[in-house]
Design an enzyme around this catalytic site. Structure first.
Site, PDB file in Angstrom:
ATOM      1  N   LEU A  30       0.822  -1.218   0.000  1.00 28.71           N
ATOM      2  CA  LEU A  30       0.000   0.000   0.000  1.00 28.71           C
ATOM      3  C   LEU A  30       0.856   1.269   0.000  1.00 28.71           C
ATOM      4  CD1 LEU A  30      -2.924  -0.950   2.424  1.00 28.71           C
ATOM      5  CD2 LEU A  30      -2.769  -1.228  -0.050  1.00 28.71           C
ATOM      6  N   LYS A  31       2.161   1.120   0.147  1.00 26.40           N
ATOM      7  CA  LYS A  31       3.100   2.263   0.094  1.00 26.40           C
ATOM      8  C   LYS A  31       2.592   3.449   0.910  1.00 26.40           C
ATOM      9  CE  LYS A  31       4.823   1.124  -4.562  1.00 26.40           C
ATOM     10  NZ  LYS A  31       3.873   0.098  -5.019  1.00 26.40           N
ATOM     11  N   ASP A  46       2.379   9.236   5.086  1.00 24.99           N
ATOM     12  CA  ASP A  46       1.564  10.223   5.803  1.00 24.99           C
ATOM     13  C   ASP A  46       2.326  10.621   7.062  1.00 24.99           C
ATOM     14  OD1 ASP A  46      -0.665  11.745   6.751  1.00 24.99           O
ATOM     15  OD2 ASP A  46      -2.001  10.400   5.634  1.00 24.99           O
ATOM     16  N   THR A  56      -0.551   8.924  11.793  1.00 20.17           N
ATOM     17  CA  THR A  56      -1.522   8.298  10.886  1.00 20.17           C
ATOM     18  C   THR A  56      -0.985   6.968  10.372  1.00 20.17           C
ATOM     19  OG1 THR A  56      -2.263  10.491  10.260  1.00 20.17           O
ATOM     20  CG2 THR A  56      -2.897   8.697   8.801  1.00 20.17           C
ATOM     21  N   THR A  68      10.397   3.571  -9.579  1.00 22.79           N
ATOM     22  CA  THR A  68      11.156   3.359 -10.828  1.00 22.79           C
ATOM     23  C   THR A  68      10.466   3.996 -12.026  1.00 22.79           C
ATOM     24  OG1 THR A  68      10.148   1.194 -10.973  1.00 22.79           O
ATOM     25  CG2 THR A  68      12.404   1.265 -10.174  1.00 22.79           C
ATOM     26  N   GLY A  85       4.904  -9.954 -11.961  1.00 24.83           N
ATOM     27  CA  GLY A  85       3.472  -9.840 -12.211  1.00 24.83           C
ATOM     28  C   GLY A  85       3.057 -10.512 -13.493  1.00 24.83           C
ATOM     29  N   ARG A  86       2.980  -9.715 -14.562  1.00 25.89           N
ATOM     30  CA  ARG A  86       2.370 -10.170 -15.816  1.00 25.89           C
ATOM     31  C   ARG A  86       2.924 -11.451 -16.431  1.00 25.89           C
ATOM     32  NH1 ARG A  86       2.498  -4.096 -17.738  1.00 25.89           N
ATOM     33  NH2 ARG A  86       4.190  -4.243 -16.218  1.00 25.89           N
TER      34      ARG A  86
HETATM   35  O1  C5P Z   1       3.732  -7.115 -14.215  1.00 26.49           O
HETATM   36  P1  C5P Z   1       5.042  -6.713 -13.603  1.00 26.49           P
HETATM   37  O2  C5P Z   1       5.980  -7.874 -13.360  1.00 26.49           O
HETATM   38  O3  C5P Z   1       5.711  -5.574 -14.347  1.00 26.49           O
HETATM   39  O4  C5P Z   1       4.604  -6.174 -12.167  1.00 26.49           O
HETATM   40  C1  C5P Z   1       5.512  -5.571 -11.301  1.00 26.49           C
HETATM   41  C2  C5P Z   1       4.849  -5.193 -10.037  1.00 26.49           C
HETATM   42  O5  C5P Z   1       5.801  -4.493  -9.257  1.00 26.49           O
HETATM   43  C3  C5P Z   1       3.658  -4.251 -10.179  1.00 26.49           C
HETATM   44  O6  C5P Z   1       2.753  -4.535  -9.108  1.00 26.49           O
HETATM   45  C4  C5P Z   1       4.262  -2.880  -9.990  1.00 26.49           C
HETATM   46  O7  C5P Z   1       3.356  -1.956  -9.478  1.00 26.49           O
HETATM   47  C5  C5P Z   1       5.340  -3.188  -8.967  1.00 26.49           C
HETATM   48  N1  C5P Z   1       6.450  -2.248  -8.947  1.00 26.49           N
HETATM   49  C6  C5P Z   1       7.232  -1.973 -10.055  1.00 26.49           C
HETATM   50  N2  C5P Z   1       8.251  -1.075  -9.931  1.00 26.49           N
HETATM   51  C7  C5P Z   1       8.489  -0.487  -8.771  1.00 26.49           C
HETATM   52  C8  C5P Z   1       7.706  -0.764  -7.644  1.00 26.49           C
HETATM   53  C9  C5P Z   1       6.676  -1.673  -7.778  1.00 26.49           C
HETATM   54  O8  C5P Z   1       7.034  -2.526 -11.117  1.00 26.49           O
HETATM   55  N3  C5P Z   1       9.497   0.320  -8.639  1.00 26.49           N
END
Ligand code: C5P
Length: 230
Positions: free
Chosen positions: A66-67, A70, A74, A122, A212-213
């Site tokens: 959730l990064k 604040d 909080t 990034t 992710g993907r």
């Molecule tokens: O689909 P993919 O492998 O690119 O997903 C990378 C995940 O890492 C995503 O949830 C993205 O929001 C997260 N992320 C990123 N770069 C960052 C921090 C988080 O790609 N610097």
């Protein structure tokens, strides 16, 4: 097979999907593989903390991404609520400052949870970082925030795998480095620019790899997960 499960324990699958049903379906397909699951803002906005229990029952470790950023009070109060769920790892923005991170770390460690910091997103280039009044290179800024996070007792940081070697060198072997931007040779890069293969990312000092993907968009996510190490 046992080796693959061991390696999968270093993989955090980013469940960036737009419905609860898709998230549950993916979790069921990946259950028992050893990997973690990462829930981000979108899924949290869709289903709150309720999915966490469901994923814990399937045996997953959970990173709730959730990064938080604040004022210290909080963040501290919010984390008190979050750590009472089944999450294993949470995060805050390091740019929230020492006091916020220190108080966040205290709440999490009291509940036996891992807390890491986001250094520099990034998605931000050198020019955009400079437009915020930050002096020096991106790498210098990442290192500065990483060291501040360590001083505030955070367990580690999220950073690109490219920055992992310098962070590893400066912050020591125990500091967790969680790195996104991971792409096996067989997969699309999508919108990630600076990518490393899983093997290279581990060699560069990453503790956990966020993927992710390549997994979530695969026809067979379980097979894609196991193919990360080919
Ligand atoms: O689909 P993919 O492998 O690119 O997903 C990378 C995940 O890492 C995503 O949830 C993205 O929001 C997260 N992320 C990123 N770069 C960052 C921090 C988080 O790609 N610097």
């Amino acid at each position: 097979m046992e080796d693959t499960v061991k390696l999968n324990e270093r993989i955090i699958v980013a469940l960036d999907v737009d419905s609860r049903e898709k998230a549950v379906q993916l979790a069921r397909e990946l259950a028992g593989s050893g990997c973690w699951l990462k829930l981000g803002l979108e899924l949290y906005a869709l289903s709150g903390l309720s999915l966490i229990d469901e994923f814990k029952k399937l045996g997953f470790n959970i990173f709730l991404d959730l990064k938080l950023h604040d004022i210290p009070t909080t963040v501290e109060k919010t984390l008190r609520v979050l750590v009472s769920s089944g999450v294993d790892m949470v995060n805050v923005h390091c740019s929230g400052g020492y006091e916020m991170m220190a108080r966040a770390a205290e709440v999490c460690h009291r509940a036996d949870k891992t807390i890491i910091g986001v250094t520099v997103l990034t998605s931000m280039g050198q020019q955009e970082i400079a437009s915020l009044g930050v002096q020096g290179s991106t790498e210098q800024q990442v290192l500065k925030l990483g060291k501040l996070a360590q001083k505030a007792s955070l367990d580690g940081v999220v950073a690109s795998a490219q920055e992992a070697p310098i962070l590893r060198q400066e912050c020591g072997s125990e500091f967790l480095l969680v790195t996104p931007g991971i792409r096996p040779a067989w997969s699309e890069k999508n919108d990630q620019v600076r990518v490393l293969t899983p093997k290279k990312a581990l060699e560069s000092g990453s503790s956990y790899l966020v993927v992710g993907r390549p997994i979530t968009m695969a026809e067979n996510p379980r097979e894609a997960l196991n193919m990360l190490w080919d």
